[in-house]
Enzyme design. Sequence first.
Site, PDB file in Angstrom:
ATOM      1  N   HIS A 125       0.849  -1.193   0.000  1.00 36.06           N
ATOM      2  CA  HIS A 125       0.000   0.000   0.000  1.00 36.06           C
ATOM      3  C   HIS A 125       0.882   1.239   0.000  1.00 36.06           C
ATOM      4  O   HIS A 125       2.059   1.192   0.375  1.00 36.06           O
ATOM      5  CB  HIS A 125      -0.914   0.033   1.233  1.00 36.06           C
ATOM      6  CG  HIS A 125      -1.891  -1.104   1.302  1.00 36.06           C
ATOM      7  ND1 HIS A 125      -3.038  -1.135   0.551  1.00 36.06           N
ATOM      8  CD2 HIS A 125      -1.885  -2.249   2.037  1.00 36.06           C
ATOM      9  CE1 HIS A 125      -3.706  -2.247   0.810  1.00 36.06           C
ATOM     10  NE2 HIS A 125      -3.021  -2.941   1.715  1.00 36.06           N
ATOM     11  N   ASP A 128      -1.284   8.603  -1.932  1.00 37.32           N
ATOM     12  CA  ASP A 128      -1.133   9.692  -2.901  1.00 37.32           C
ATOM     13  C   ASP A 128      -1.976  10.854  -2.406  1.00 37.32           C
ATOM     14  O   ASP A 128      -3.209  10.768  -2.369  1.00 37.32           O
ATOM     15  CB  ASP A 128      -1.603   9.200  -4.275  1.00 37.32           C
ATOM     16  CG  ASP A 128      -1.769  10.313  -5.310  1.00 37.32           C
ATOM     17  OD1 ASP A 128      -1.473  11.484  -4.996  1.00 37.32           O
ATOM     18  OD2 ASP A 128      -2.210  10.012  -6.427  1.00 37.32           O
ATOM     19  N   HIS A 130      -3.424  14.398  -3.095  1.00 41.13           N
ATOM     20  CA  HIS A 130      -3.653  15.397  -4.132  1.00 41.13           C
ATOM     21  C   HIS A 130      -3.251  16.794  -3.675  1.00 41.13           C
ATOM     22  O   HIS A 130      -3.106  17.691  -4.506  1.00 41.13           O
ATOM     23  CB  HIS A 130      -5.124  15.395  -4.555  1.00 41.13           C
ATOM     24  CG  HIS A 130      -5.531  14.176  -5.334  1.00 41.13           C
ATOM     25  ND1 HIS A 130      -6.707  14.093  -6.054  1.00 41.13           N
ATOM     26  CD2 HIS A 130      -4.907  12.975  -5.510  1.00 41.13           C
ATOM     27  CE1 HIS A 130      -6.788  12.903  -6.637  1.00 41.13           C
ATOM     28  NE2 HIS A 130      -5.709  12.207  -6.313  1.00 41.13           N
ATOM     29  N   HIS A 165      -5.575   8.946  -1.598  1.00 38.23           N
ATOM     30  CA  HIS A 165      -5.972   7.566  -1.859  1.00 38.23           C
ATOM     31  C   HIS A 165      -4.737   6.698  -2.022  1.00 38.23           C
ATOM     32  O   HIS A 165      -3.618   7.183  -2.189  1.00 38.23           O
ATOM     33  CB  HIS A 165      -6.871   7.472  -3.101  1.00 38.23           C
ATOM     34  CG  HIS A 165      -6.225   7.924  -4.380  1.00 38.23           C
ATOM     35  ND1 HIS A 165      -5.477   7.089  -5.187  1.00 38.23           N
ATOM     36  CD2 HIS A 165      -6.220   9.137  -4.997  1.00 38.23           C
ATOM     37  CE1 HIS A 165      -5.054   7.752  -6.241  1.00 38.23           C
ATOM     38  NE2 HIS A 165      -5.478   8.999  -6.160  1.00 38.23           N
ATOM     39  N   CYS A 166      -4.955   5.403  -1.993  1.00 38.67           N
ATOM     40  CA  CYS A 166      -3.885   4.445  -2.243  1.00 38.67           C
ATOM     41  C   CYS A 166      -3.687   4.319  -3.750  1.00 38.67           C
ATOM     42  O   CYS A 166      -4.655   4.305  -4.510  1.00 38.67           O
ATOM     43  CB  CYS A 166      -4.245   3.092  -1.642  1.00 38.67           C
ATOM     44  SG  CYS A 166      -2.885   1.894  -1.647  1.00 38.67           S
ATOM     45  N   HIS A 176      -7.789  -0.895  -5.173  1.00 43.35           N
ATOM     46  CA  HIS A 176      -7.624  -0.409  -3.805  1.00 43.35           C
ATOM     47  C   HIS A 176      -8.580   0.747  -3.503  1.00 43.35           C
ATOM     48  O   HIS A 176      -9.149   0.822  -2.413  1.00 43.35           O
ATOM     49  CB  HIS A 176      -6.168   0.026  -3.577  1.00 43.35           C
ATOM     50  CG  HIS A 176      -5.221  -1.129  -3.439  1.00 43.35           C
ATOM     51  ND1 HIS A 176      -4.220  -1.161  -2.487  1.00 43.35           N
ATOM     52  CD2 HIS A 176      -5.114  -2.304  -4.113  1.00 43.35           C
ATOM     53  CE1 HIS A 176      -3.537  -2.301  -2.602  1.00 43.35           C
ATOM     54  NE2 HIS A 176      -4.067  -2.995  -3.598  1.00 43.35           N
ATOM     55  N   MET A 181     -10.011   2.625  -0.049  1.00 38.39           N
ATOM     56  CA  MET A 181      -8.804   3.358   0.351  1.00 38.39           C
ATOM     57  C   MET A 181      -8.760   4.775  -0.218  1.00 38.39           C
ATOM     58  O   MET A 181      -8.022   5.080  -1.155  1.00 38.39           O
ATOM     59  CB  MET A 181      -7.554   2.586  -0.057  1.00 38.39           C
ATOM     60  CG  MET A 181      -7.377   1.298   0.706  1.00 38.39           C
ATOM     61  SD  MET A 181      -5.699   0.630   0.614  1.00 38.39           S
ATOM     62  CE  MET A 181      -4.855   1.630   1.838  1.00 38.39           C
ATOM     63  N   HIS A 286     -26.738  17.136  -2.873  1.00 42.00           N
ATOM     64  CA  HIS A 286     -27.921  18.002  -2.758  1.00 42.00           C
ATOM     65  C   HIS A 286     -28.487  17.831  -1.354  1.00 42.00           C
ATOM     66  O   HIS A 286     -28.626  16.702  -0.860  1.00 42.00           O
ATOM     67  CB  HIS A 286     -28.969  17.607  -3.798  1.00 42.00           C
ATOM     68  CG  HIS A 286     -30.279  18.321  -3.646  1.00 42.00           C
ATOM     69  ND1 HIS A 286     -30.484  19.592  -4.124  1.00 42.00           N
ATOM     70  CD2 HIS A 286     -31.439  17.938  -3.073  1.00 42.00           C
ATOM     71  CE1 HIS A 286     -31.729  19.977  -3.861  1.00 42.00           C
ATOM     72  NE2 HIS A 286     -32.329  18.983  -3.223  1.00 42.00           N
ATOM     73  N   GLU A 310     -28.356  24.890  -5.401  1.00 38.13           N
ATOM     74  CA  GLU A 310     -29.281  23.823  -5.010  1.00 38.13           C
ATOM     75  C   GLU A 310     -28.597  22.464  -5.020  1.00 38.13           C
ATOM     76  O   GLU A 310     -28.834  21.618  -4.161  1.00 38.13           O
ATOM     77  CB  GLU A 310     -30.483  23.801  -5.954  1.00 38.13           C
ATOM     78  CG  GLU A 310     -30.110  23.669  -7.420  1.00 38.13           C
ATOM     79  CD  GLU A 310     -31.311  23.693  -8.338  1.00 38.13           C
ATOM     80  OE1 GLU A 310     -32.294  22.999  -8.026  1.00 38.13           O
ATOM     81  OE2 GLU A 310     -31.251  24.389  -9.369  1.00 38.13           O
ATOM     82  N   THR A 311     -27.759  22.237  -6.025  1.00 44.10           N
ATOM     83  CA  THR A 311     -26.989  21.012  -6.176  1.00 44.10           C
ATOM     84  C   THR A 311     -25.616  21.401  -6.673  1.00 44.10           C
ATOM     85  O   THR A 311     -25.478  22.337  -7.456  1.00 44.10           O
ATOM     86  CB  THR A 311     -27.660  20.059  -7.195  1.00 44.10           C
ATOM     87  OG1 THR A 311     -28.988  19.756  -6.746  1.00 44.10           O
ATOM     88  CG2 THR A 311     -26.888  18.757  -7.348  1.00 44.10           C
ATOM     89  N   HIS A 337     -27.651  13.462  -6.018  1.00 44.03           N
ATOM     90  CA  HIS A 337     -28.889  13.706  -6.758  1.00 44.03           C
ATOM     91  C   HIS A 337     -28.945  12.997  -8.106  1.00 44.03           C
ATOM     92  O   HIS A 337     -29.721  13.388  -8.987  1.00 44.03           O
ATOM     93  CB  HIS A 337     -29.168  15.198  -6.917  1.00 44.03           C
ATOM     94  CG  HIS A 337     -30.638  15.520  -6.912  1.00 44.03           C
ATOM     95  ND1 HIS A 337     -31.476  15.169  -7.940  1.00 44.03           N
ATOM     96  CD2 HIS A 337     -31.423  16.119  -5.985  1.00 44.03           C
ATOM     97  CE1 HIS A 337     -32.712  15.571  -7.661  1.00 44.03           C
ATOM     98  NE2 HIS A 337     -32.704  16.137  -6.474  1.00 44.03           N
TER      99      HIS A 337
END
Length: 382
Positions: A125, A128, A130, A165-166, A176, A181, A286, A310-311, A337
Amino acid sequence: MLSRRAALMIGAGLAAAPMLVQPVLAEGGLDTSNSAPSDLSGLTRIKRELVAPPEVHEHEQVALGGPRIVEFEMRIQEKEIQIADDAWLQAMTFNGSVPGPMMVVHEGDYVELTLKNPPTNMMQHNIDFHAATGGLGGGALTLINPGEMTKLRFKATRAGVFTYHCAPGGPMIPWHVTSGMSGTIMVLPRNGLRDQHGEPVAYDRIFYIGENDFYIPRDQNGAFKRYPDHGEAYPDMLEVMNKLIPSHVVFNGRVGSLTGDNALKAKVGERVLMIHNQANRDTRPHLIGGHGDLVWEQGKFNNPPAVDLETWFIRGGSSGAALYQFRQPGLYAYVNHNLIEAVNLGATAHVKVEGEWNNDLMEQLVAPTPYDADLEIRTALP
């Protein structure tokens, strides 16, 4: 130790699929021996204890003084989890939860993560970020086998909410991630959040919602299959994954994880910051009965927030943030939504809000009562 059968299965999958960039570029990782170490001896260190979602560890909304080194520790846990009444997943997790716990720092701080892969696990494992710069987001420097640990430090140079995330390489990456993950790190501006006019804004509560798409195979009778370990699950799961049709789309690890007795709670007048992460697929949060007063749809706090949505749209592989001040009591539904995914596949949460009802905002003028439909038809005739 990975069983021979599991190793053969996973190796066959690796050989059959195109490889992405390998996270480790040389034996033992990237060669950084010629780089001068950073002198951070003058910075204050603070250790944060991670907590399971939807909670978030203690943190300040406005930075106290200059940059700090913020220490975290996470253990990778491979374990079976129940994702619905009739479905189980051989999951891979950061710290045992799906999603992984949220980390909070401030722009300019240094994140120092100790990552441990216990010897009881089967898989390699890594992580990463971002939010990080360099080395595949840390993936090139954190790949560890069962029984190994590593320590990574990176500077949080950009404010916002970011996915982690992995990403161990090739077809292992989507497996993964869709096995649980992923998680979020929030990098707050040093002077806190700002509204669309640049004025300070604070939150009273924070909800951390991780959305996952799961791909559970079915047997010949249509029942979801259950597996003794990850290696046994991989070939069948890969076949389902490659069809791009999830069996479940859930919040925080399972259908109903944030409904009923587990519903989120707030009070009228409170401002709630809702963090939404999806590491693999696009989604569209939403709040039924509410709005996004301020929405950082792309998750980046140095950009002005959108107002009164709204969304909102969260791209796959990203996190977003929305601030809402609850104005009425009652039960709210927070959903993806795509209503098929919300209602049929599980992507629904509830928020129970306490307080006094405001008839000026909404009022039932006539309670449900029978009416004379025949009379209505007769009077409508010429």
